[in-house]
Write a protein that holds these residues in place. Structure first.
Motif: not given
Length: 330
Positions: A252-273
């Motif tokens: 999902g992250v690779r698809a997201f970055l490709d949609r925007y044409g980004l080479e770098y990103g700092a992504l924040d997630f919350i880990e749940t069950s």
């Protein structure tokens, strides 16, 4: 790897970039670091009508780069171009600053280099659009309200514990961070004064995922009290433990970055069950504290990526369907 110059565009206080410059120099790369907000900056550019390429130089009083030799660009936090200090009339100097901004950004944006990140891509990656794009790429995102009306938050919250977060971390005082924190919907005024963002409070460990090209560096952040929603103000007191990235999240992250044409990103997630929930991505986010406290070699990944030849292409122009937002200069 390739020969050529790496152009580093950021302000003089960006100490994380010092790490990248040092890593590039260790690789014998020719590095030119400039700040577009430096009053001493100069540009000599000539459009070659045969090739359609800008040639010439950009520099300050200490260094310069040949535009047609730039093969990598690190776009971090360059200051806004200013009018020449010899212009004493405020209105005339503001006009000159606008002219400089349009020309400098316009010329640099066409360089067919490896960009981390291209300013058009970074500018298009606004937080409201991020959530829509992330969901389309298969990532989980929070229920979110953007509103100027306090009553709308009360109706939406319906007894849930919610938080407020700013669209940009810098507030009215640029030296003060606007952190996310709990909000009481019943106490909100009728008019909020600005479009404000509210989300339910999601409990679970925080995850910081830093991406560089195809590489992903994830850490689980621990050591902060459970009542603290935003860990950034105490990041120097926390533990950052490297963890693997689940395959569905990576896809999902690779698809997201490709949609925007980004080479770098700092992504924040919350880990749940139920998995990871994406909160946001910062295309120019800090990573130094993660590297220092986790041992992950993010700086080396960035340096190597800047020295990796970009795909053969004409000067950078938006490709149809690649970016979900308009192409604008920041």
């Amino acid at each position: 790897m390739m020969n050529g110059a790496v152009l580093v565009l950021t302000d003089h206080t960006d100490h994380t970039t010092d790490l990248i410059v040092h890593a590039l120099q260790q690789r014998d790369a020719h590095v030119v670091r400039l700040d577009l907000g430096d009053e001493r900056l100069w540009l000599d550019a000539h459009l070659d009508p045969d090739t359609g390429r800008w040639r010439g130089q950009i520099g300050d009083e200490h260094r310069a780069a040949h535009l047609d030799q730039v093969t990598g660009v690190l776009w971090r936090w360059p200051g806004p171009p200013a009018g020449h200090p010899a212009i004493t009339d405020p209105a005339a100097r503001a006009w000159a600053a606008r002219e400089n901004t349009l020309a400098l950004h316009g010329v640099l944006a066409t360089l067919p280099a490896r960009w981390i990140n291209h300013p058009d891509a970074a500018a298009a990656c606004r937080k409201p659009g991020q959530l829509v794009t992330a969901r389309a790429c298969g990532l989980t995102v929070p229920d979110t309200v953007l509103t100027t009306r306090g009553a709308a938050v009360t109706a939406w919250a319906d007894g849930r514990t919610v938080l407020y977060k700013a669209q940009h971390a810098a507030g009215a005082d640029p030296d003060t961070m606007v952190t996310a924190g709990p909000a009481d919907p019943a106490a909100l005024p009728r008019h909020l004064g600005a479009v404000s963002c509210f989300q339910p409070i999601i409990t679970g460990p925080s995850i910081r995922l830093t991406t560089v090209g195809e590489q992903m560096f994830a850490v689980r952040i621990t050591g902060y009290p459970p009542e603290l929603i935003d860990w950034r103000p105490i990041q120097d007191r926390l533990a950052f433990t490297p963890i693997p990235v689940p395959a569905p999240i990576a896809a999902g992250v690779r698809a997201f970055l490709d949609r925007y044409g980004l080479e770098y990103g700092a992504l924040d997630f919350i880990e749940t069950s139920r998995g990871w929930t994406l909160l946001e991505i910062n295309p120019t986010g800090m990573y130094g504290f993660v590297e220092i406290q986790s041992g992950l070699r993010i700086t080396d990944a960035i340096a190597d990526r800047l020295l990796t030849p970009p795909p053969p292409a004409n000067p950078r122009v938006p490709r149809a369907g690649r970016q979900p937002g308009p192409t604008v200069a920041p």
